[in-house]
Scaffold this motif. Structure first.
Motif, PDB file in Angstrom:
ATOM      1  N   TYR A 275      44.994  29.969  39.776  1.00 18.44           N
ATOM      2  CA  TYR A 275      45.591  29.947  41.322  1.00 18.44           C
ATOM      3  C   TYR A 275      44.786  29.272  41.823  1.00 18.44           C
ATOM      4  O   TYR A 275      43.851  29.748  42.546  1.00 18.44           O
ATOM      5  CB  TYR A 275      45.642  31.541  41.765  1.00 18.44           C
ATOM      6  CG  TYR A 275      46.461  32.597  40.938  1.00 18.44           C
ATOM      7  CD1 TYR A 275      48.051  32.725  40.786  1.00 18.44           C
ATOM      8  CD2 TYR A 275      45.719  33.118  39.719  1.00 18.44           C
ATOM      9  CE1 TYR A 275      48.544  33.684  40.080  1.00 18.44           C
ATOM     10  CE2 TYR A 275      46.554  34.159  39.091  1.00 18.44           C
ATOM     11  CZ  TYR A 275      47.805  34.221  39.241  1.00 18.44           C
ATOM     12  OH  TYR A 275      48.538  35.051  38.050  1.00 18.44           O
ATOM     13  N   GLY A 276      45.034  28.060  41.910  1.00 17.73           N
ATOM     14  CA  GLY A 276      44.206  27.147  42.984  1.00 17.73           C
ATOM     15  C   GLY A 276      42.763  26.996  42.716  1.00 17.73           C
ATOM     16  O   GLY A 276      42.546  27.319  41.296  1.00 17.73           O
ATOM     17  N   ASN A 277      41.722  26.762  43.520  1.00 18.79           N
ATOM     18  CA  ASN A 277      40.411  26.268  43.015  1.00 18.79           C
ATOM     19  C   ASN A 277      39.534  27.273  43.519  1.00 18.79           C
ATOM     20  O   ASN A 277      38.352  26.981  43.449  1.00 18.79           O
ATOM     21  CB  ASN A 277      40.128  24.806  43.486  1.00 18.79           C
ATOM     22  CG  ASN A 277      41.163  23.980  42.938  1.00 18.79           C
ATOM     23  OD1 ASN A 277      41.202  23.964  41.651  1.00 18.79           O
ATOM     24  ND2 ASN A 277      41.288  22.800  43.687  1.00 18.79           N
ATOM     25  N   ILE A 278      39.872  28.486  43.946  1.00 18.06           N
ATOM     26  CA  ILE A 278      38.948  29.524  44.510  1.00 18.06           C
ATOM     27  C   ILE A 278      38.355  29.798  43.085  1.00 18.06           C
ATOM     28  O   ILE A 278      38.616  30.144  42.195  1.00 18.06           O
ATOM     29  CB  ILE A 278      39.507  30.753  45.207  1.00 18.06           C
ATOM     30  CG1 ILE A 278      40.078  30.164  46.449  1.00 18.06           C
ATOM     31  CG2 ILE A 278      38.569  31.788  45.291  1.00 18.06           C
ATOM     32  CD1 ILE A 278      40.819  31.006  47.434  1.00 18.06           C
ATOM     33  N   THR A 279      36.789  29.803  42.925  1.00 21.70           N
ATOM     34  CA  THR A 279      36.050  30.319  41.985  1.00 21.70           C
ATOM     35  C   THR A 279      35.015  31.560  42.077  1.00 21.70           C
ATOM     36  O   THR A 279      34.353  31.781  41.255  1.00 21.70           O
ATOM     37  CB  THR A 279      35.443  29.115  41.394  1.00 21.70           C
ATOM     38  OG1 THR A 279      34.841  28.383  42.311  1.00 21.70           O
ATOM     39  CG2 THR A 279      36.571  28.150  40.723  1.00 21.70           C
ATOM     40  N   THR A 280      34.741  31.724  43.182  1.00 23.48           N
ATOM     41  CA  THR A 280      33.762  32.718  43.803  1.00 23.48           C
ATOM     42  C   THR A 280      34.508  34.030  44.796  1.00 23.48           C
ATOM     43  O   THR A 280      35.491  33.769  45.315  1.00 23.48           O
ATOM     44  CB  THR A 280      32.866  32.247  44.381  1.00 23.48           C
ATOM     45  OG1 THR A 280      33.287  32.064  45.919  1.00 23.48           O
ATOM     46  CG2 THR A 280      32.248  31.248  43.879  1.00 23.48           C
ATOM     47  N   GLU A 281      33.838  35.284  44.500  1.00 23.36           N
ATOM     48  CA  GLU A 281      34.596  36.248  45.208  1.00 23.36           C
ATOM     49  C   GLU A 281      34.187  36.134  46.648  1.00 23.36           C
ATOM     50  O   GLU A 281      34.955  36.683  47.416  1.00 23.36           O
ATOM     51  CB  GLU A 281      33.754  37.597  44.701  1.00 23.36           C
ATOM     52  CG  GLU A 281      34.003  38.031  43.389  1.00 23.36           C
ATOM     53  CD  GLU A 281      33.840  39.170  42.763  1.00 23.36           C
ATOM     54  OE1 GLU A 281      33.672  40.120  43.920  1.00 23.36           O
ATOM     55  OE2 GLU A 281      33.306  39.554  41.719  1.00 23.36           O
ATOM     56  N   VAL A 282      33.153  35.138  46.997  1.00 22.67           N
ATOM     57  CA  VAL A 282      33.114  34.987  48.653  1.00 22.67           C
ATOM     58  C   VAL A 282      34.091  34.319  48.969  1.00 22.67           C
ATOM     59  O   VAL A 282      34.556  34.337  49.985  1.00 22.67           O
ATOM     60  CB  VAL A 282      31.575  34.359  48.666  1.00 22.67           C
ATOM     61  CG1 VAL A 282      31.504  33.789  50.142  1.00 22.67           C
ATOM     62  CG2 VAL A 282      30.573  35.370  48.418  1.00 22.67           C
ATOM     63  N   GLU A 283      34.581  33.478  48.288  1.00 24.15           N
ATOM     64  CA  GLU A 283      35.561  32.135  48.628  1.00 24.15           C
ATOM     65  C   GLU A 283      36.976  33.029  48.611  1.00 24.15           C
ATOM     66  O   GLU A 283      37.795  33.031  49.692  1.00 24.15           O
ATOM     67  CB  GLU A 283      35.874  31.201  47.786  1.00 24.15           C
ATOM     68  CG  GLU A 283      34.739  30.197  47.867  1.00 24.15           C
ATOM     69  CD  GLU A 283      34.765  29.155  46.625  1.00 24.15           C
ATOM     70  OE1 GLU A 283      34.365  27.964  46.753  1.00 24.15           O
ATOM     71  OE2 GLU A 283      35.637  29.332  45.622  1.00 24.15           O
TER      72      GLU A 283
END
Length: 204
Positions: free
Chosen positions: A152-160
């Motif tokens: 799902y898209g390029n989000i790769t951290t919990e912060v993002e």
């Protein structure tokens, strides 16, 4: 648009406002209107109630999208693409609780097409979500944030992820939600959307 001030008899209201501006001055008169019409009760109760709508042409929903553009929000589950860019490219609105998932569970068109269930997102993200309930696809997003396959898209951290959920006015509890939680989800999101419009209004 917020208060539907000119929807009834606009000519009479224009005339009244012009006379009041001439008498009191624009600053004093506008301040009295804002204080009288836009108290905390307006933002906390009245505006969320007005967003109980399945009509995407709702002026309040358009104001919400304008607020997202003004505040430089990213699309739902997007790390790099903004709401402004998606709107400019005529992106479709997508359902946070997928339409087919809600239909399969017996909800009507007026229920699953609530404006509080809509987000601006990339088509490929919407396609990846498909008919999955939020609890399922958010568990996969969490795996993605822990080094798993990017679905799902390029989000790769919990912060993002947390920041994206915040800017799209989605309650944190979405991560564990199923159809049973849908009514409460709508209530919570309407309140968050109203607060974003308030932030936008305050920045003008």
């Amino acid at each position: 648009m917020l208060t539907s001030r000119y929807t009834g008899s606009p000519e009479s209201m224009f005339d009244y406002d012009i006379r009041q501006i001439y008498s009191l001055g624009i600053e004093k008169y506008s301040d009295s209107l804002i204080r009288g019409k836009m108290s905390d009760a307006f933002w906390d109760i009245e505006l969320p109630q007005q967003m109980t709508s399945a009509v995407v042409s709702s002026p309040h929903f358009h104001l919400y999208l304008a607020a997202q553009v003004k505040l430089h929000d990213k699309g739902f589950l997007s790390r790099d693409i903004s709401v402004r860019e998606l709107i400019e490219h005529r992106s479709d609105l997508h359902h946070i609780f997928p339409r087919e998932y809600l239909k399969r569970n017996g909800l009507t068109k007026g229920q699953y097409n609530q404006v509080a269930n809509y987000v601006v997102s990339q088509s490929e993200i919407n396609i990846a979500i498909g008919k999955k309930e939020p609890k399922l696809y958010f568990s996969e997003i969490m795996e993605q944030c822990q080094g798993g396959v990017k679905k799902y898209g390029n989000i790769t951290t919990e912060v993002e992820l947390a920041e994206n959920i915040r800017m799209n006015c989605i309650p944190e509890s979405i991560r564990g939600m199923t159809v049973a939680d849908y009514p409460e989800f709508l209530n919570q999101r309407r309140i968050l959307m109203a607060q974003k419009i308030k932030e936008y209004f305050g920045s003008l």
